[in-house]
Design a protein around this motif. Structure first.
Motif, PDB file in Angstrom:
ATOM      1  N   VAL A 404      34.254 -17.210   7.459  1.00 15.09           N
ATOM      2  CA  VAL A 404      33.588 -17.406   8.747  1.00 15.09           C
ATOM      3  C   VAL A 404      34.460 -16.719   9.800  1.00 15.09           C
ATOM      4  O   VAL A 404      35.596 -17.143  10.032  1.00 15.09           O
ATOM      5  N   LYS A 434      31.023 -12.129   0.995  1.00 17.34           N
ATOM      6  CA  LYS A 434      30.151 -13.042   1.737  1.00 17.34           C
ATOM      7  C   LYS A 434      30.858 -13.541   2.991  1.00 17.34           C
ATOM      8  O   LYS A 434      31.991 -14.019   2.918  1.00 17.34           O
ATOM      9  N   TYR A 435      30.184 -13.405   4.102  1.00 17.22           N
ATOM     10  CA  TYR A 435      30.768 -13.918   5.349  1.00 17.22           C
ATOM     11  C   TYR A 435      29.686 -14.099   6.402  1.00 17.22           C
ATOM     12  O   TYR A 435      28.561 -13.612   6.249  1.00 17.22           O
ATOM     13  N   CYS A 436      30.010 -14.837   7.454  1.00 18.74           N
ATOM     14  CA  CYS A 436      29.119 -14.920   8.609  1.00 18.74           C
ATOM     15  C   CYS A 436      29.974 -14.886   9.861  1.00 18.74           C
ATOM     16  O   CYS A 436      31.199 -15.021   9.790  1.00 18.74           O
ATOM     17  N   GLU A 438      30.567 -16.583  13.620  1.00 16.77           N
ATOM     18  CA  GLU A 438      30.301 -17.708  14.524  1.00 16.77           C
ATOM     19  C   GLU A 438      31.382 -17.688  15.602  1.00 16.77           C
ATOM     20  O   GLU A 438      32.488 -18.202  15.379  1.00 16.77           O
TER      21      GLU A 438
END
Ligand code: ATP
Ligand code: MG
Length: 493
Positions: A404, A434-436, A438
């Motif tokens: 994240v 995989k990441y996002c 925020e």
């Protein structure tokens, strides 16, 4: 102290006015001037002290030290020196009675591990019965008394005043972090070190240093200072044998040189190393004998920090038994691989890693000691070395099952611009990482903790012990440990 006497401590190009004036204090900050003070005009990054001479005189300064003669005003006692930052350090040491001469001075430098290693050395010297002073990132300490900090290494005048206070309170040894900024800005000149420690060198602060070579050579100053004449006869240099920069730092180093390491030959080595979630155990072997150590602090990087502390303390004559007791009692430093435990069936780690090497070390450790998924929450500081952002992105991509990307201390930079720099690195990592994103750090921590499952580990990196977040030029209360605890509570409700 009489101005003339004080000026003997520095190289003076020219001077004038009444040199017998009594000096009651010394400062580089015109706002702190009181009647009788010596004002030293230092050229800062944002402002130049030469522009505040009038103000300092209005507040009662008795004399001024400058680099630029034309800045002087009539009727003032003055001196022109080649470098006012350097002069500030030497004048302060003289003004406060050269306090470092009467203290056992231990300086620790390196990209990572300074705070941890200084705390370990201080604890060993405490166990050895000495009254210890500590100067570093988290706080300063005189014995058990805690004092707040501004920088990892204080400005020279503040440093000398603190050393004098330490000496007055019976402190026998002072252990301090010596940052590269402090060395480049002459903050520790006027300090005579008995022992200097090198932890490691990796990329950081390239917003301040031209390149890695200059960054390295600035750190060399601490070791070459051991060769300068002074009142102390026996001095030591303690260096990490596994770090390629050590050979450069050893050149011109004064004192007796001792090395520590894991990979190759060294005066003190760690063998048969076991790193677990509960800590790290290893056998110390070398110049001061052999013993098995069981640390409560985990991670190979802490094995290095413990070896550095062991070697420094042994060089100062502390017995191996006392060193072992102190190291095994050490519980670690706040915000360095600190566990947040609310009884959940997965691990939550808060760490201060804010460099590529630091992040790699803690993610490697988290992977090693934990069989589940690794979920990483991190960002990068604003108005700091931008070139390390994509590197940290790539490292997070390489080691994490999910990352994240969020805000650290964005300061005056646009938070999403910082995140975009990091994302560049994520994308260069293993395909499909995989990441996002925020940008809100509280949300990011909640997200990561919300998605964690049994046996996983959530690493929240970058702010460690900090209890604030800097947005623009404002500080807002923010503590990763409290945020993680709140997210764990929220998850249960
Ligand atoms: N010996 C080491 N080698 C590499 N990484 C380390 C080492 N020791 C600690 N770290 C990592 O770096 C982080 C910062 O550690 P520490 O605060 O001891 O370093 P520091 O040198 O004092 O940092 P700063 O320059 O910000 O004051 C830790 O949280 C850990 O992730
Ligand atoms: Mg530190």
């Amino acid at each position: 102290m009489i101005l003339r006497e004080l000026l003997e401590a520095v190289e003076v190009l020219s001077m004038g006015g009444d040199l017998n004036v009594a000096i009651t204090g010394i400062t580089y900050d015109s706002r702190q001037v009181q009647p009788g003070f010596l004002f030293v005009a230092v050229k800062g990054f944002k402002s130049d002290g030469h522009d505040y001479i009038q103000e300092s005189l209005a507040l009662g300064a008795a004399a001024v030290v400058v680099e630029r003669r034309e800045a002087l005003l009539p009727g003032v006692s003055w001196a022109v020196v080649p470098d006012t930052r350097r002069a500030l350090a030497l004048l302060s040491a003289r003004f406060f009675g050269n306090p470092s001469a009467g203290l056992k001075m231990i300086g620790v430098t390196g990209t990572n591990g300074k705070t941890t290693t200084t705390n370990l050395i201080a604890s060993i010297l405490n166990y050895a019965g000495l009254k210890v002073g500590l100067i570093g990132t988290i706080h300063n300490k005189i014995g058990d008394r805690i004092l707040p900090v501004k920088n990892t290494t204080p400005e020279s005048t503040d440093l000398q005043a603190l050393l004098k206070e330490m000496a007055a309170e019976g402190v026998e040894a002072c252990v301090m972090e010596v940052s590269s900024h402090a060395l480049a800005l002459h903050r520790v000149e006027g300090c005579e070190f008995d022992l200097a420690v090198f932890t490691n060198l990796s990329q950081d602060h390239l917003d301040f240093h031209r390149d890695m070579e200059e960054y390295r050579d600035v750190k060399k100053k601490l070791f070459s200072s051991l060769a300068q004449p002074g009142v102390k006869t026996q001095k030591y240099a303690v260096l990490n044998a596994d770090d390629p920069s050590s050979v450069h730092l050893i050149e011109g180093a004064g004192g007796t040189v001792f090395t520590y390491g894991i990979k190759g030959e060294a005066d003190v080595m760690a063998q048969d190393i076991r790193v677990t979630a509960r800590g790290a155990s290893f056998t110390v072997a070398g110049r001061w004998g052999r013993c098995r150590l069981d640390l409560k602090m985990t991670g190979l990087f802490n094995v290095y920090n413990a070896l550095a502390a062991y070697t420094a303390a042994a060089a100062l004559g502390v017995s191996a038994v006392v060193i072992k007791t102190a190291l095994e009692a050490a519980v670690g430093v706040p915000g360095r691989f600190e566990l947040v435990d609310a009884g959940q069936d997965f691990a939550v780690v808060v760490d201060y890693a804010h460099t590529p090497d630091g992040l790699e070390n803690i993610l490697k450790t988290a992977r090693e000691i934990n069989g589940g998924r690794l979920i990483t929450v991190f960002g990068c500081g604003g108005d700091r070395d931008r070139t390390k952002r994509p590197q940290m992105g790539a490292i997070a991509a390489r080691y994490s099952d999910f990352a994240v990307i969020t805000s650290d201390n964005p300061r005056t930079e646009e938070p999403l611009a910082i995140i975009r720099d990091i994302e560049e690195g994520m994308k260069s990592g293993p395909a499909g990482a995989k990441y996002c994103v925020e940008p809100d750090r509280r949300q990011a921590i909640q997200l990561a903790i919300g998605m964690a499952g049994t046996g996983d580990v959530v690493v929240i990196a970058g702010k460690g012990h900090e209890d604030y977040q800097i947005v623009g030029s404002q500080r807002f209360p923010f503590d990763d440990r409290l945020e993680a605890a709140a997210a764990l509570k929220k998850r249960e409700s």
